[in-house]
Write a protein that holds these residues in place. Sequence first.
Motif, PDB file in Angstrom:
ATOM      1  N   MET A   1       0.723  -1.016  -0.043  1.00 49.79           N
ATOM      2  CA  MET A   1      -0.266   0.019   0.131  1.00 49.79           C
ATOM      3  C   MET A   1       0.435   1.438   0.072  1.00 49.79           C
ATOM      4  O   MET A   1       0.459   2.694  -0.286  1.00 49.79           O
ATOM      5  N   ALA A   2       1.591   1.419   0.161  1.00 55.71           N
ATOM      6  CA  ALA A   2       2.876   2.569   0.802  1.00 55.71           C
ATOM      7  C   ALA A   2       3.563   2.922  -0.392  1.00 55.71           C
ATOM      8  O   ALA A   2       4.977   2.735  -0.014  1.00 55.71           O
ATOM      9  N   LYS A   3       2.923   2.955  -1.178  1.00 56.39           N
ATOM     10  CA  LYS A   3       4.038   3.690  -2.859  1.00 56.39           C
ATOM     11  C   LYS A   3       3.821   4.458  -2.918  1.00 56.39           C
ATOM     12  O   LYS A   3       2.804   5.432  -2.119  1.00 56.39           O
TER      13      LYS A   3
ATOM     14  N   ASP B   1       0.134   9.814   0.505  1.00 56.28           N
ATOM     15  CA  ASP B   1      -1.489   9.503  -0.255  1.00 56.28           C
ATOM     16  C   ASP B   1      -2.393   9.218   0.979  1.00 56.28           C
ATOM     17  O   ASP B   1      -2.283   9.291   2.500  1.00 56.28           O
ATOM     18  N   VAL B   2      -3.505   9.087   1.431  1.00 57.49           N
ATOM     19  CA  VAL B   2      -4.159   9.307   1.957  1.00 57.49           C
ATOM     20  C   VAL B   2      -5.257   8.145   1.656  1.00 57.49           C
ATOM     21  O   VAL B   2      -6.133   8.749   1.329  1.00 57.49           O
ATOM     22  N   ALA B   3      -5.500   7.438   2.659  1.00 59.18           N
ATOM     23  CA  ALA B   3      -5.987   5.968   1.837  1.00 59.18           C
ATOM     24  C   ALA B   3      -7.651   6.313   1.721  1.00 59.18           C
ATOM     25  O   ALA B   3      -8.141   7.471   3.018  1.00 59.18           O
ATOM     26  N   GLY B   4      -8.203   6.315   0.819  1.00 60.11           N
ATOM     27  CA  GLY B   4     -10.052   6.467   0.734  1.00 60.11           C
ATOM     28  C   GLY B   4     -10.082   6.092  -1.022  1.00 60.11           C
ATOM     29  O   GLY B   4      -9.619   5.423  -0.955  1.00 60.11           O
TER      30      GLY B   4
ATOM     31  N   ALA C   1      -6.005   3.888  -4.598  1.00 63.27           N
ATOM     32  CA  ALA C   1      -6.925   3.220  -5.220  1.00 63.27           C
ATOM     33  C   ALA C   1      -7.461   3.389  -6.521  1.00 63.27           C
ATOM     34  O   ALA C   1      -7.798   2.575  -7.706  1.00 63.27           O
ATOM     35  N   ILE C   2      -7.260   4.292  -6.905  1.00 63.60           N
ATOM     36  CA  ILE C   2      -7.056   5.114  -8.491  1.00 63.60           C
ATOM     37  C   ILE C   2      -6.020   4.457  -9.645  1.00 63.60           C
ATOM     38  O   ILE C   2      -6.699   3.780 -10.814  1.00 63.60           O
TER      39      ILE C   2
END
Lengths: 507, 289
Positions: free
Chosen positions: A20-22, A32-35, A41-42
């Motif tokens: 996730m921590a790309k 980036d902020v998860a959401g 996500a995009i």
Amino acid sequence: MRKMLITTALVALMAPSMVMAKDYSKYGIDKDVAGLCSYEAIDAKDYSGRTLSIITHAVPVMGEPTALHAKQFGELTGAKVKVVHVPFGDLFQRIMIPFQTGQSAYDVMFYGSLWIGDFNRYLAPVPEKYRNSKAMKLVTPNYIDVATLGKQMIQYPIDGDRHYLKYRRDVLENADLKKKFKDKTGRELQVPATWEEYDEIAAFFNGWDWDGDGEKNYGSAEVVKRDDLMFSAFISRVAGYAKHPDVKGGFFFDLETMTPLVNSPGWVRGLEMFIKAQRFMPPGGNNFGLGDEIFSFGGGQTLFSYSWDDAFIQAMEKKSRIRNKVMAAPLPGSHEVWNRKTGKWDHFDTPNRAPYITWGWTSAVAASSKNKDMAFDYLCFFSNQANTPHDLQIGRFGVNPYRSNHFDPAFWTEKLGWDAKVADSYVKTLSGMDDSKNRVFDLRVPGVGQFMSSLAAGVSEAMAGQKTAQEALDGVAREWSRIVERIGKERVRDAYANVVALEDNLR
Amino acid sequence: MLNLRHKYVFLLPGLLVLLAIILFPLLFTIRVSFSSWDVVMPGLDWFGGRNYTRMWADGRFWEAMQRLVMVAVSSVALQYVLGFSLALLVWRNIRMKRFFRVLFLVPMMTTPVIMTVIWRTIFHESLGPLNNFIEMLGLPAVPWLSTASTAVISLVIVEVWQWTPFMFLLLLAGLLSLPREPFQAAAIDGAGPVRTFFNVTMPLMAPISIGALIIRLIEASKIMETVYVLTAGGPGTATETASYYIYIRGLREFQIGYAAALSVTYLVLMIIALTIIAKILARIMILKD
């Protein structure tokens, strides 16, 4: 062995988060902020082979962030994104003509939120998953209201706008100047709570060099140029006199009869004050458009100003000579408020203030779009919680606070180096408008362009001395009645009922 | 007969394209003017002559027409005088003639909207350079854009600055094409420069002058972007011209049907007015000769 098992388990647990921590910092964001529409996500979506068409304002205001996030969206998803930039004067018709002629020219539109009354039947409702996203839940009630017509959200919030007072802190807090003011007027120099106080202070500080830079300074910079958003400045001037907190059922019209209220004594008083204020403006100030107002106050020429954020942001730019010398405050109000039910002026010991939740930039997806999924993803990405803090820091982008987490003074002090007192006044002023129960919204009805254009023409005639305030507004009222008749009384009333519901806190 | 038919056959494609380009938009505008097409009623319904009836009672439109006549006539007259003077200047054998010919054309080669933005900055009453200069001379600052009369004058100044080169170009071309013999005859007869100008140059230049004036009047009557950028029609309605008013009604307010009626009326009035003006000019400048 046990140690190895634990290590393996830890690695297994951490693996997804490591994936996730790309790093997306190459896009200019902090992190980036998860959401729902985070970069990650995009990035996981594939819109290869599809084209998204966007129409937006010219660069830089709103046009630049639109293009920036369109490029990023294209890179992340593989979509081809076409962005058309249009000057503000052409934006309405460039969107409306394809709507009316049944062409699906654009998937996404960026435009002034007050046009919701005209565009609503051509817009796609915002789907539930976006309405329920974490980012959307942080949008303050005012901007959810701006995006909503009736019970349906049809505009996607990407900006927050309001009119508020900006003033020179270094003057209003200066002991010598305070003394001078008191000696001359017998009153304490303080942030004006009424338009009368505003005028009195502006008059005192007009036409002399009070900041010691060798140039003359002036009292007030306002947006007065006809057809250059002057109608919004005028509504700010009028609201305190004409928006009675205890009189429900309409600010622009009497909702029951659809009689225009624009020539009622409250409006006339506001116009008289607006006319008088020309005396405290810089030379040529009665032809100032929004750009002039921004550069006049933002450049340190005047003591006061009120309108959108731009002049304040200009004043707070890193190279500005008045950086941290400005403060924000609510718009002045009035002790006297016109009560149209009793036909009398009511006195308020505490000045009546009516925050004007003025129109600003909004966005929407066309109902006829064949790419609604991609279009909403783009808007959701545009306004995700990594992009918005980035955009808020760039004044020319025209993106202003609209989520509750934007009203943290620490954001402005840490990211932009604002003085704590300035940041505090800014966020308190802006967030305070959400708490008001006496708000004024734009006239979000079909034909709003006609109503506002005739209002600007009438006000401009009075400002130029061609007519008295009463004559000018009587003329506007007659024109408004004709417009209502042409468009259809019931059609206008139905739309206006939604505005009144917001203003009367019926939701 | 066969030759004539061939001619028509060969001309037909060009004529059809021409008709499509010129005639279709005109006919469509006329049709739209009889519809109620606006922001809530898209399309071509039949609205009868109600847009035209409304127009007769629309005082703002007729005032804008009067204002347009004043701005167009005064700015074109000034352009003619200045353009003719400059053309006469570089027609003669002066030093750096070619440089001046190019220099005088520069304003016409600039984009009107951009130049108007620059002029607006120049006219800016507190931040612009013009008032600074005037105050340096010990004169009071001028409220260029904030009173009705000065705003009109400012508008005319920008128009004259931008379009005098066009007049200069046409008139210089006319001067260069004049035969030398009448001037030689005038010189032999002992005519001085003033008499030569009024009795030889002016009559010989009459046809080209009429053409230049009419072309510029047509262009000046469409003045829109200068007003839009410089004053937005203000202060009040002091600089609101007909084409700016039509733009407001049509594209800002999206009253397409009504704006079409205004446009058609404006077109008819312009055709009539310019025909009359051309005839008057011809009578004054040619028949007198």
